[in-house]
Design an enzyme around this catalytic site. Structure first.
Site, mmCIF file in Angstrom:
data_model
loop_
_atom_site.group_PDB
_atom_site.id
_atom_site.type_symbol
_atom_site.label_atom_id
_atom_site.label_comp_id
_atom_site.label_asym_id
_atom_site.label_seq_id
_atom_site.Cartn_x
_atom_site.Cartn_y
_atom_site.Cartn_z
ATOM 1 N N LYS A 10 -23.687 -40.749 -60.304
ATOM 2 C CA LYS A 10 -22.914 -39.548 -60.627
ATOM 3 C C LYS A 10 -22.323 -39.673 -62.014
ATOM 4 C CE LYS A 10 -18.587 -41.415 -60.349
ATOM 5 N NZ LYS A 10 -17.603 -41.474 -61.469
ATOM 6 N N ASP A 134 -15.033 -42.595 -53.668
ATOM 7 C CA ASP A 134 -16.201 -41.854 -54.145
ATOM 8 C C ASP A 134 -17.317 -41.701 -53.116
ATOM 9 O OD1 ASP A 134 -15.057 -41.476 -56.615
ATOM 10 O OD2 ASP A 134 -16.174 -43.069 -57.619
#
Length: 277
Positions: A10, A134
Site C-alpha cells: 500500500k 494496517d
C-alpha cells in the site's frame, strides 16, 4: 490442499495525525491505496504446528511476525492447526508499504479458505484489527479512508491503474520514533482531496500530504531530495508512504512514468515501477 495468495503493498495518498489516544496509539486520518507490488504466500496443511519459511534472510520468523500472529488468531477455531507457509518477499522490510500487514491479511484469508472457517469479510476485518493497525485495510484493499488508529475504514471509489514509482534508499527508521515526534494538527484537507479524487480532478494531487515527512526527512535528508526529483520527472504528486522511508510518485500516464523510471533506475537500491489497484 495448497493455496497461493498475493499480498499487495500500500501507499498513503494522504496521512494526517490528529492527536494521541488514551490507548497509546495516535488518531489518524488519511487515504490508503493498494498497489500491485506484492509478496506471495503458499499455504498448505502441515504436519504439526506452525512452520514459516521465507526467502528474505533478515525477516524474523518468530512469534512477533505478523503471519504468526494471524495464524494464532485463528488456530483455536480448528482441531488441527498445523500449517506450512512459504513467503516470497518482494515488498521491502520496514518501508512504510505495509508488507507485514499485507502478509498477515493474506494469511487470515488463506487460512479461512484452507480450514473452511466460513468467516465473512467483516469477520476477518474485525480479527485483523487485533493484529495491528494496517492489517484490516488489506482484507478489502483498494482505496479506503482510514481513521481512528487506522482501523476505522471507509471504502472509496477506486483509484486504480495509476502509475506509481517507488524509491527506497535502504535506510531504516522506527515508526515509533516518528510517531513520538510528529506534531498533531489535523490540518490536511482529506475530505476535499477525496471529493476531487473521485472525479479524477488534478487538483486532488496538490492536496496529497503526509504529516510525518518532516520528522523522517530530518533523520534521512536524502528523502527530501528524492521528493524534488520525482516532481522534476513529472510526478503529479510525490510523498512518503506511512512513516517512511519509501518515497513514491504518481504519474498521469504510464508513458510518463516509464520515462521517469528510466532516469531513476540504478540511482537507488530499490526503484520500482508499479500501479495502483
Amino acid at each position: 490442499m495448497e493455496l497461493e495468495l498475493q499480498a499487495n503493498a500500500k501507499i498513503n495518498l494522504s496521512l494526517d495525525v490528529i492527536g494521541m489516544r488514551d490507548d497509546g496509539y495516535h488518531d489518524l486520518d488519511g487515504v490508503m491505496q493498494e498497489i500491485a507490488l506484492h509478496d506471495t504466500l503458499d499455504i498448505e496443511n502441515g504436519r504439526g504446528g506452525f512452520v514459516l519459511f521465507c526467502n528474505h534472510p533478515n525477516l524474523k520468523l518468530d512469534e512477533n511476525n505478523l503471519i504468526y500472529r494471524a495464524w494464532s488468531a485463528l488456530r483455536d477455531r480448528v482441531e488441527d492447526d498445523s500449517v506450512i507457509i512459504e513467503l516470497k518477499k518482494e515488498i521491502p522490510l520496514s518501508a512504510g508499504l505495509g508488507g507485514g500487514s499485507a502478509d498477515a491479511a493474506a494469511t487470515l484469508v488463506g487460512l479461512n479458505r484452507l480450514w473452511n472457517l466460513g468467516l465473512t469479510e467483516e469477520d476477518l476485518m474485525e480479527i485483523a484489527a487485533t493484529i495491528d493497525s494496517d492489517t484490516a485495510f488489506f482484507i478489502r484493499g483498494g482505496t479506503q479512508r482510514a481513521q481512528g488508529r487506522g482501523t476505522v475504514l471507509t471504502k472509496l471509489p477506486p483509484f486504480s491503474q495509476k502509475p506509481v514509482i517507488l524509491i527506497n534508499t535502504g535506510d531504516t527508521i522506527s515508526s515509533r520514533y516518528v510517531y513520538d515526534r510528529v506534531e498533531s494538527n489535523g490540518r490536511i484537507p482529506i475530505s476535499k482531496m477525496i471529493d476531487l479524487l473521485q472525479y479524477d480532478n488534478l487538483k486532488a494531487y496538490g492536496l496529497m500530504k503526509n504529516q510525518m515527512e518532516s520528522v523522517t526527512f530530518d533523520s534521512i535528508p536524502q528523502l527530501a531530495e528524492i521528493k524534488k526529483e520525482l516532481l522534476a520527472t513529472g510526478a503529479l504528486a510525490a510523498l512518503m508512504s506511512g512513516s517512511g522511508p519509501t518515497m513514491f510518485g504518481l504519474y498521469e500516464t504510464m508513458e510518463q512514468a516509464e520515462t521517469a523510471y528510466s532516469s531513476l533506475y540504478g540511482k537507488y537500491p530499490f526503484v520500482v515501477l508499479t500501479r495502483t489497484v
